[in-house]
Design a protein around this motif. Structure first.
Motif, PDB file in Angstrom:
ATOM      1  N   PHE A 280       0.851  -1.189   0.000  1.00 41.59           N
ATOM      2  CA  PHE A 280       0.000   0.000   0.000  1.00 41.59           C
ATOM      3  C   PHE A 280       0.885   1.236   0.000  1.00 41.59           C
ATOM      4  CE2 PHE A 280       0.600  -1.562   4.314  1.00 41.59           C
ATOM      5  CZ  PHE A 280       1.050  -0.449   5.010  1.00 41.59           C
ATOM      6  N   ASP A 281       0.319   2.343  -0.435  1.00 41.44           N
ATOM      7  CA  ASP A 281       1.043   3.604  -0.534  1.00 41.44           C
ATOM      8  C   ASP A 281       1.076   4.314   0.814  1.00 41.44           C
ATOM      9  OD1 ASP A 281       1.371   3.159  -3.267  1.00 41.44           O
ATOM     10  OD2 ASP A 281      -0.373   4.387  -3.814  1.00 41.44           O
ATOM     11  N   LEU A 282       2.166   5.025   1.054  1.00 39.46           N
ATOM     12  CA  LEU A 282       2.311   5.878   2.231  1.00 39.46           C
ATOM     13  C   LEU A 282       2.918   7.200   1.765  1.00 39.46           C
ATOM     14  CD1 LEU A 282       3.666   3.394   4.937  1.00 39.46           C
ATOM     15  CD2 LEU A 282       1.483   4.617   5.015  1.00 39.46           C
ATOM     16  N   LEU A 283       2.072   8.054   1.225  1.00 39.26           N
ATOM     17  CA  LEU A 283       2.560   9.312   0.667  1.00 39.26           C
ATOM     18  C   LEU A 283       2.395  10.478   1.628  1.00 39.26           C
ATOM     19  CD1 LEU A 283       1.294   8.881  -2.994  1.00 39.26           C
ATOM     20  CD2 LEU A 283       3.654   8.792  -2.161  1.00 39.26           C
ATOM     21  N   GLU A 284       1.379  10.427   2.484  1.00 37.03           N
ATOM     22  CA  GLU A 284       1.151  11.476   3.476  1.00 37.03           C
ATOM     23  C   GLU A 284       0.825  10.826   4.813  1.00 37.03           C
ATOM     24  OE1 GLU A 284      -1.956  13.941   2.031  1.00 37.03           O
ATOM     25  OE2 GLU A 284      -0.735  14.835   0.425  1.00 37.03           O
ATOM     26  N   PRO A 285       1.238  11.445   5.920  1.00 40.19           N
ATOM     27  CA  PRO A 285       0.979  10.827   7.230  1.00 40.19           C
ATOM     28  C   PRO A 285      -0.463  10.965   7.689  1.00 40.19           C
ATOM     29  CG  PRO A 285       2.081  12.921   7.520  1.00 40.19           C
ATOM     30  CD  PRO A 285       2.043  12.669   6.037  1.00 40.19           C
ATOM     31  N   GLY A 286      -1.221  11.873   7.083  1.00 42.40           N
ATOM     32  CA  GLY A 286      -2.562  12.150   7.563  1.00 42.40           C
ATOM     33  C   GLY A 286      -2.529  13.152   8.709  1.00 42.40           C
ATOM     34  N   ALA A 287      -3.690  13.525   9.176  1.00 43.33           N
ATOM     35  CA  ALA A 287      -3.783  14.533  10.237  1.00 43.33           C
ATOM     36  C   ALA A 287      -3.132  14.028  11.522  1.00 43.33           C
ATOM     37  CB  ALA A 287      -5.242  14.874  10.495  1.00 43.33           C
ATOM     38  N   LEU A 288      -2.518  14.951  12.248  1.00 42.03           N
ATOM     39  CA  LEU A 288      -1.898  14.609  13.526  1.00 42.03           C
ATOM     40  C   LEU A 288      -2.988  14.472  14.585  1.00 42.03           C
ATOM     41  CD1 LEU A 288       0.758  14.217  15.119  1.00 42.03           C
ATOM     42  CD2 LEU A 288       0.722  16.678  15.580  1.00 42.03           C
ATOM     43  N   LYS A 289      -3.120  13.285  15.150  1.00 39.92           N
ATOM     44  CA  LYS A 289      -4.157  13.020  16.143  1.00 39.92           C
ATOM     45  C   LYS A 289      -3.665  13.230  17.574  1.00 39.92           C
ATOM     46  CE  LYS A 289      -5.123   8.812  15.073  1.00 39.92           C
ATOM     47  NZ  LYS A 289      -5.840   7.511  15.125  1.00 39.92           N
ATOM     48  N   ALA A 290      -2.397  12.889  17.826  1.00 39.93           N
ATOM     49  CA  ALA A 290      -1.858  13.007  19.181  1.00 39.93           C
ATOM     50  C   ALA A 290      -0.340  13.100  19.110  1.00 39.93           C
ATOM     51  CB  ALA A 290      -2.278  11.817  20.037  1.00 39.93           C
TER      52      ALA A 290
ATOM     53  N   TRP B  56      11.952   9.754  23.864  1.00 40.85           N
ATOM     54  CA  TRP B  56      11.409   9.693  22.514  1.00 40.85           C
ATOM     55  C   TRP B  56      10.145  10.534  22.408  1.00 40.85           C
ATOM     56  CZ3 TRP B  56      11.851   5.406  25.684  1.00 40.85           C
ATOM     57  CH2 TRP B  56      10.671   4.828  26.149  1.00 40.85           C
ATOM     58  N   ALA B  57       9.914  11.000  21.193  1.00 40.21           N
ATOM     59  CA  ALA B  57       8.720  11.769  20.857  1.00 40.21           C
ATOM     60  C   ALA B  57       7.912  10.974  19.850  1.00 40.21           C
ATOM     61  CB  ALA B  57       9.111  13.126  20.277  1.00 40.21           C
ATOM     62  N   ARG B  58       6.618  10.815  20.117  1.00 40.66           N
ATOM     63  CA  ARG B  58       5.739  10.024  19.266  1.00 40.66           C
ATOM     64  C   ARG B  58       4.719  10.928  18.596  1.00 40.66           C
ATOM     65  NH1 ARG B  58       3.664   6.570  22.893  1.00 40.66           N
ATOM     66  NH2 ARG B  58       1.573   7.488  23.026  1.00 40.66           N
ATOM     67  N   LEU B  59       4.619  10.799  17.274  1.00 40.29           N
ATOM     68  CA  LEU B  59       3.628  11.529  16.489  1.00 40.29           C
ATOM     69  C   LEU B  59       2.614  10.530  15.958  1.00 40.29           C
ATOM     70  CD1 LEU B  59       6.097  13.747  14.396  1.00 40.29           C
ATOM     71  CD2 LEU B  59       4.938  14.376  16.531  1.00 40.29           C
ATOM     72  N   GLU B  60       1.400  10.608  16.461  1.00 41.78           N
ATOM     73  CA  GLU B  60       0.348   9.687  16.036  1.00 41.78           C
ATOM     74  C   GLU B  60      -0.521  10.367  14.986  1.00 41.78           C
ATOM     75  OE1 GLU B  60      -1.838   8.055  19.327  1.00 41.78           O
ATOM     76  OE2 GLU B  60      -0.058   8.065  20.620  1.00 41.78           O
ATOM     77  N   HIS B  61      -0.383   9.906  13.749  1.00 45.68           N
ATOM     78  CA  HIS B  61      -1.151  10.447  12.634  1.00 45.68           C
ATOM     79  C   HIS B  61      -2.294   9.500  12.282  1.00 45.68           C
ATOM     80  CE1 HIS B  61       1.670  13.721  11.550  1.00 45.68           C
ATOM     81  NE2 HIS B  61       2.603  12.900  11.989  1.00 45.68           N
ATOM     82  N   GLU B  62      -3.159   9.952  11.416  1.00 47.81           N
ATOM     83  CA  GLU B  62      -4.265   9.119  10.952  1.00 47.81           C
ATOM     84  C   GLU B  62      -3.765   7.863  10.246  1.00 47.81           C
ATOM     85  OE1 GLU B  62      -7.998  12.128  10.077  1.00 47.81           O
ATOM     86  OE2 GLU B  62      -6.531  11.753   8.484  1.00 47.81           O
ATOM     87  N   VAL B  63      -2.675   7.998   9.512  1.00 50.14           N
ATOM     88  CA  VAL B  63      -2.194   6.904   8.664  1.00 50.14           C
ATOM     89  C   VAL B  63      -1.135   6.055   9.351  1.00 50.14           C
ATOM     90  CG1 VAL B  63      -1.072   6.347   6.458  1.00 50.14           C
ATOM     91  CG2 VAL B  63      -2.769   8.197   6.576  1.00 50.14           C
ATOM     92  N   LEU B  64      -0.315   6.662  10.165  1.00 48.16           N
ATOM     93  CA  LEU B  64       0.794   5.946  10.795  1.00 48.16           C
ATOM     94  C   LEU B  64       1.266   6.685  12.030  1.00 48.16           C
ATOM     95  CD1 LEU B  64       3.552   7.722  10.021  1.00 48.16           C
ATOM     96  CD2 LEU B  64       3.204   6.670   7.812  1.00 48.16           C
ATOM     97  N   THR B  65       2.149   6.022  12.771  1.00 48.48           N
ATOM     98  CA  THR B  65       2.804   6.625  13.932  1.00 48.48           C
ATOM     99  C   THR B  65       4.299   6.688  13.673  1.00 48.48           C
ATOM    100  OG1 THR B  65       1.139   5.878  15.518  1.00 48.48           O
ATOM    101  CG2 THR B  65       3.336   6.337  16.385  1.00 48.48           C
ATOM    102  N   GLU B  66       4.894   7.846  13.926  1.00 45.80           N
ATOM    103  CA  GLU B  66       6.350   7.996  13.820  1.00 45.80           C
ATOM    104  C   GLU B  66       6.917   8.238  15.205  1.00 45.80           C
ATOM    105  OE1 GLU B  66       9.085   7.688  12.757  1.00 45.80           O
ATOM    106  OE2 GLU B  66       9.172   7.634  10.583  1.00 45.80           O
ATOM    107  N   LEU B  67       8.180   7.863  15.378  1.00 44.34           N
ATOM    108  CA  LEU B  67       8.812   7.984  16.685  1.00 44.34           C
ATOM    109  C   LEU B  67      10.275   8.351  16.506  1.00 44.34           C
ATOM    110  CD1 LEU B  67       8.046   5.818  19.699  1.00 44.34           C
ATOM    111  CD2 LEU B  67      10.444   6.108  19.109  1.00 44.34           C
ATOM    112  N   PHE B  68      10.723   9.332  17.275  1.00 43.62           N
ATOM    113  CA  PHE B  68      12.094   9.819  17.196  1.00 43.62           C
ATOM    114  C   PHE B  68      12.715   9.730  18.590  1.00 43.62           C
ATOM    115  CE2 PHE B  68       9.562  11.755  13.931  1.00 43.62           C
ATOM    116  CZ  PHE B  68      10.344  11.590  12.794  1.00 43.62           C
TER     117      PHE B  68
END
Length: 369
Positions: free
Chosen positions: A178-188, A237-249
């Motif tokens: 599946f495609d992952l072109l945009e993370p979607g809106a930031l939920k948390a 770490w900092a977690r960005l929870e988007h509509e499409v995925l979660t990123e973590l740094f």
């Protein structure tokens, strides 16, 4: 047989781990030379040797030559992978998450459930830490068709190690890219820190500094309790929870480094990523290449993702994947350092990345032949 110069490109342990995974997945024998040739201490270290031993353990009948500490050459002839219960232990703080990644997909596609117990380092500065694998990588793999459950039983930091985790790998369905072109809106958004064996104030200073750098509210900050490992440690770490995925740094404390420096490192990573609008950060993009390429090869359908940075690690991994699987990758520049990566099935008869002269034809790309 595929001959691999493991000192080329990024020249680290990832070449070994990806090669072992792909060998098991495709039934292709491999020979590696110059293992970790670009590292201050070349050759197999304890965690790399454990990766080799794990690959051999899940494929009874596989043959290995050169599996010893310090070795810069390895020959691996795979055999069919058998699902089951396995235990892998690194006697140092070497990352057990890297051992997991070596065997994860081969076990997922082996036709049955598996349960792993792994011990060693779980929060390592030079490897994906447990929170990243659990919260960012594993959900994408589940969406691809290869779900797993991860349980951290004890954290292990450098230099003592002593971490422990359990992983339950379910039999994979047919992988669907599946495609992952945009993370979607930031939920948390959430920042978490742990500092076992150290004053709580270190974690609190990191969180306060990070919140100031990113303008995050106090209710987004958390000091995590941590079961004591065999030595002190610190991670933020900092977690960005988007509509499409979660990123973590993530970043790690070490002797002589202030809590504020650790926080600023994480904040810069978050800011660089968010400025591009890309879906995946540099580490997640690197990790995502192999499973997505496998899904493209298995399904015959292409997929595209965007990444905020295309690292040398990712370039090296991409070239390696193309040697094993019938896929071709196109990488184009986007905003800033961001890239768009398209993976397509390779047309029949087209070899986009020929094997070096003298190598024999590779085995079938899928199945443990």
């Amino acid at each position: 047989m595929i001959d691999i110069d493991a000192s080329a490109g990024e020249g680290g342990g990832q070449v070994l781990r990806s090669s072992l995974s792909l060998s098991l997945l495709t039934g292709t024998p491999i020979t590696l030379t110059g293992i970790r040739g670009r590292r201050p201490k070349p050759g197999l270290m304890r965690q790399h040797l454990t990766c080799v031993q794990a690959a051999q353990a899940i494929a009874p009948g596989a043959t290995v030559q050169g599996a010893e500490l310090g070795s810069q050459q390895l020959r691996f002839v795979p055999a069919p992978v058998q699902p089951g219960a396995y235990r892998f232990e690194i006697a140092t703080a070497g990352s057990c998450l890297l051992v997991l990644q070596t065997v994860w997909l081969p076990l997922a596609l082996a036709g049955g459930a598996s349960e792993l117990e792994l011990s060693g380092g779980t929060h390592n500065p030079m490897a994906p830490p447990f929170p990243f694998i659990e919260q960012a990588f594993a959900p994408l793999l589940a969406r691809l068709g290869a779900p797993a459950e991860l349980e951290l039983q004890r954290a292990g930091f450098y230099p003592a190690g002593g971490g422990r985790l359990k992983v339950r790998i379910a039999p994979a369905a047919a992988l669907q890219p599946f495609d992952l072109l945009e993370p979607g809106a930031l939920k948390a958004r959430r920042a978490q820190a742990m500092a076992p064996g150290l004053p709580r104030s270190i974690a609190e200073r990191e969180l306060q500094t990070l919140a100031g750098q990113l303008d995050w509210p106090g209710d987004a900050l958390e000091v995590l309790p941590c079961r004591q490992n065999e030595g002190p440690g610190n991670a933020l770490w900092a977690r960005l929870e988007h509509e499409v995925l979660t990123e973590l740094f993530c970043a790690f404390g070490e002797k002589g480094r202030t809590a504020e420096d650790v926080a600023r490192e994480v904040a810069r990573a978050v800011q660089r990523h968010q400025q591009t609008g890309a879906a995946l950060g540099p580490q997640l993009a690197d990790q995502w290449l192999l499973p997505l390429a496998l899904a493209v090869a298995q399904s015959g359908r292409g997929a595209t993702f965007s990444a905020s940075e295309w690292t040398e690690h990712a370039r090296t991994n991409a070239g390696l994947v193309e040697r094993f699987l019938p896929v071709v990758m196109h990488v184009t520049k986007a905003q800033g350092n961001a890239v768009r990566v398209e993976l397509l099935p390779r047309p029949l008869g087209q070899n986009s990345r020929p094997d070096p002269p003298g190598t024999r034809p590779r085995g079938s790309w899928f199945g443990n032949s």
